[in-house]
Design an enzyme around this catalytic site. Structure first.
Site: not given
Ligand SMILES: NC(=O)C1=CN([C@@H]2O[C@H](COP(=O)(O)OP(=O)(O)OC[C@H]3O[C@@H](n4cnc5c(N)ncnc54)[C@H](OP(=O)(O)O)[C@@H]3O)[C@@H](O)[C@H]2O)C=CC1
Ligand SMILES: O=C1O[C@H](COP(=O)(O)O)[C@@H](O)[C@H](O)[C@H]1O
Length: 580
Positions: A52-53, A189, A222, A339, A431, A468-469, A489
């Site tokens: 989220a952040k 995911k 995306g 992916h 990459k 293209m090579k 590029s």
């Molecule tokens: N972080 C990334 O870069 C990426 C994440 N994702 C996917 O996005 C989703 C969120 O990822 P991310 O933000 O990293 O996850 P977080 O672990 O940061 O979890 C998000 C929020 O969910 C709540 N939470 C965490 N664990 C649990 C639990 N076991 N049960 C219920 N609530 C929980 C917490 O909020 P609170 O406790 O305040 O309710 C937490 O702040 C996941 O499905 C992840 O696979 C996909 C691609 C990249």
């Molecule tokens: O979903 C994921 O992707 C990242 C790589 O994403 P990118 O946009 O930086 O290529 C990967 O690091 C992570 O393990 C995977 O969960």
């Protein structure tokens, strides 16, 4: 009407977006014109979390500052269990938004932050979702003069809570302005860990929402150059006759990262977790302490926090840095099944009947269904040395952090062409690219075969490019040949364009109702069907990874496999990206 940072008014910005788009209005469920009606509530569930952040709020901010979200119609709600005030949430995310904020208009950031409210509640709590609905409804009543409202729920949450959250949304938070408004759900995911669990999740969500309401994000869809694939393939006469088994010898789809798996704790929470620096952030009132965990930094500079419940007694016994379990990272689930397969679909699919999302996704499903069962002689799994030294990893972990897997598509276009899929962590570079290698020229009168084959390379990241090579005459008096390239590029060619973040585009698509770049249920099923047998065999220890050195190209066996499949490496040639 407010003016966007680009200087154009939001509606003209959106109209220009509409005019520039090659997708007909009828091809998206809601036209841009429609989306201008009624207020829009965007709810980020899991607002306290990492995604989220780092991604969701920054993407929303970028859309806002470009005029795609307007303050007179949009409101953003963060929802999570952590107790936060509106201002606490705003402060948490402010740092991640600043880099996108235009220096000349600092008020844009504060205007955006003012749109955000926070509601705290559990993921299966009727009370929490009733409060959320109350907040949304108040906003709608205050702003909605058209009797139409739109509610977008973005689940930035672990998948384990998707079913309960979706039930709560369905019971308490649906848009009431049917049929003019809508309710849409965006899910991240991983969608399951194998075919059975993915199907179960799909069934649970499918009971609550219709497929057109569900947006399964794969952020690779995306990316700029992934989105370019259809245009490139189907808008260029040049490629049409070449793109097949008669001319192409092999295709590589490669993902490499130069950092390891640390920092991904909690990602597959069902498989075990990494706990490092522990901080108690709240007490849930029973035997559980709610703790926030910071999992150490890795070389990319990213870190990861997650939260979970641990019994108070356990916590008291533990020092501040503690390993509670095993974090099991699986490159196949994390990168291949989603992916890389999505990229493969766009590279291999037939021309869709039109650009309607369903037509495109129909063709992608056909590709996935034509993939033959994986032959284990064409699989190399790797695990980087030192992976199991990590105190958070079990000593006998069988987890691959690298894989090369050859996929074969059984159809008229691709029979006999290996798709060499490669992904790895802790390698020598970062990459992602697609490398299409053409066959040798028949009757080689220049004897230039040893210099290398024609290749068309699409560099997805970093530094988007395609080149293209080619074999050309070496400039000068000699009649000799060298390898060179035609190079597009992006950094050089499109200097004034800032390439949007994947999440920015995808969120905009969800608001527009365009599902083209989202994974359909049958696509997901077909993708899991390809990898589930191998995943289960890895789990059962029937297929094992070989060790490789961190900072290397991966196991040498992987290069040997690619060579055996037909890939001919061009020795002595390195593409140097042009500098400005
Ligand atoms: N972080 C990334 O870069 C990426 C994440 N994702 C996917 O996005 C989703 C969120 O990822 P991310 O933000 O990293 O996850 P977080 O672990 O940061 O979890 C998000 C929020 O969910 C709540 N939470 C965490 N664990 C649990 C639990 N076991 N049960 C219920 N609530 C929980 C917490 O909020 P609170 O406790 O305040 O309710 C937490 O702040 C996941 O499905 C992840 O696979 C996909 C691609 C990249
Ligand atoms: O979903 C994921 O992707 C990242 C790589 O994403 P990118 O946009 O930086 O290529 C990967 O690091 C992570 O393990 C995977 O969960």
């Amino acid at each position: 009407m407010s003016i966007s940072s680009t200087g154009s008014s939001p509606s003209s910005r959106r109209n220009s977006f509409k005019n520039d788009s090659f997708i007909d209005e009828k091809d998206v469920i809601d036209s841009i014109t429609n989306t201008e009606l009624g207020c829009l509530s965007i709810v980020v569930l899991g607002a306290s979390g990492d995604l989220a952040k780092k991604k969701t709020f920054p993407a929303l901010f970028n859309l806002f500052r470009q005029g795609f979200l307007q303050s007179n119609e949009v409101h953003i709600f963060g929802y999570a269990r952590t107790k936060l005030s509106d201002d606490d949430l705003r402060e948490r995310i402010r740092g991640y938004l600043i880099k996108g904020a235009p220096a000349e208009k600092p008020e844009i950031l504060s205007d955006f932050l003012k749109l955000i409210k926070y509601v705290s509640g559990g993921y299966d709590s009727a009370e929490g979702f009733l409060s959320l609905n109350k907040e949304i409804s108040e906003h709608e009543l205050a702003k909605n003069s058209y009797g139409s409202s739109r509610r977008l729920f973005y689940l930035a949450l672990p998948p384990s809570v998707y079913p309960s959250v979706c039930k709560m949304i369905k019971s308490y938070c649906m848009n009431q302005a049917v049929p003019t408004g809508w309710t849409r759900i965006v899910v991240e995911k991983p969608f399951g860990k194998d075919l059975a669990s993915a199907e179960e999740l799909s069934a649970q969500l499918g009971e609550l929402f219709d497929e057109p309401q569900l947006y399964r994000i794969d952020h690779y869809l995306g990316k700029e150059l992934v989105q370019n694939l259809l245009v490139l393939r189907f808008a260029n006469r040049l490629f049409l006759p070449l793109w097949n088994r008669d001319n192409i010898d092999n295709i590589q789809i490669v993902f490499r990262e130069d950092f390891g798996t640390e920092g991904r704790g909690g990602y597959f929470d069902e498989y075990g977790q990494v706990f490092l620096h522990l901080t108690v952030i709240s007490y849930t009132g029973t035997i559980d302490w709610f703790i926030q965990i910071l999992v150490g930094h890795h070389s990319s500079g990213r870190d990861c926090t997650f939260s979970c419940c641990v019994s108070k007694q356990v916590l008291e016994l533990c020092p501040k840095s503690t390993n509670f379990g095993t974090f099991s990272y699986r490159i196949i689930r994390d990168i291949f099944q989603n992916h890389l397969l999505q990229v493969l679909c766009l590279v291999a699919m037939e021309k869709p009947v039109s650009l309607r999302p369903e037509h495109i996704r129909d063709e992608k499903v056909k590709v996935l269904q034509s993939v033959l069962p994986i032959n284990y002689d064409e699989v190399v799994l790797g695990q980087y040395e030192g992976y199991t030294d990590d105190p958070t990893v079990s000593k006998d972990s069988n987890t691959p952090t690298f894989a090369t897997i050859i996929l074969r598509i059984h159809n008229e276009r691709w029979e006999g062409v290996p798709f060499i899929m490669k992904a790895g962590k802790a390698l020598n570079s970062r990459k992602a690219e697609i490398r299409v290698q053409f066959k040798d020229v028949p009757g080689d009168i220049f004897k230039c075969k040893k210099q290398g084959r024609n290749e068309f390379v699409i560099r997805l990241q970093p530094k988007e490019a395609m080149y293209m090579k080619l074999t050309v005459k070496k400039p000068g008096l000699d009649m000799s040949t060298i390898q060179s390239e035609l190079d597009l590029s992006y950094g050089q060619r499109y200097q004034d364009v800032q390439i949007p973040e994947a999440y920015e585009r995808l969120i905009l698509d969800t608001i527009r109702g365009d599902q083209q770049h989202f994974v359909r249920r049958d696509e997901l099923r077909a993708a899991w069907e390809i990898f589930t047998p191998l995943l289960h065999d890895i789990e059962d220890g029937k297929v094992k990874p070989v060790p490789y050195k961190t900072g290397s190209r991966g196991p040498p066996e992987a290069d040997e496999l690619a060579a055996k499949a037909g890939y001919v490496q061009t020795h002595g040639y390195i593409w140097i990206p042009p500098t400005l």
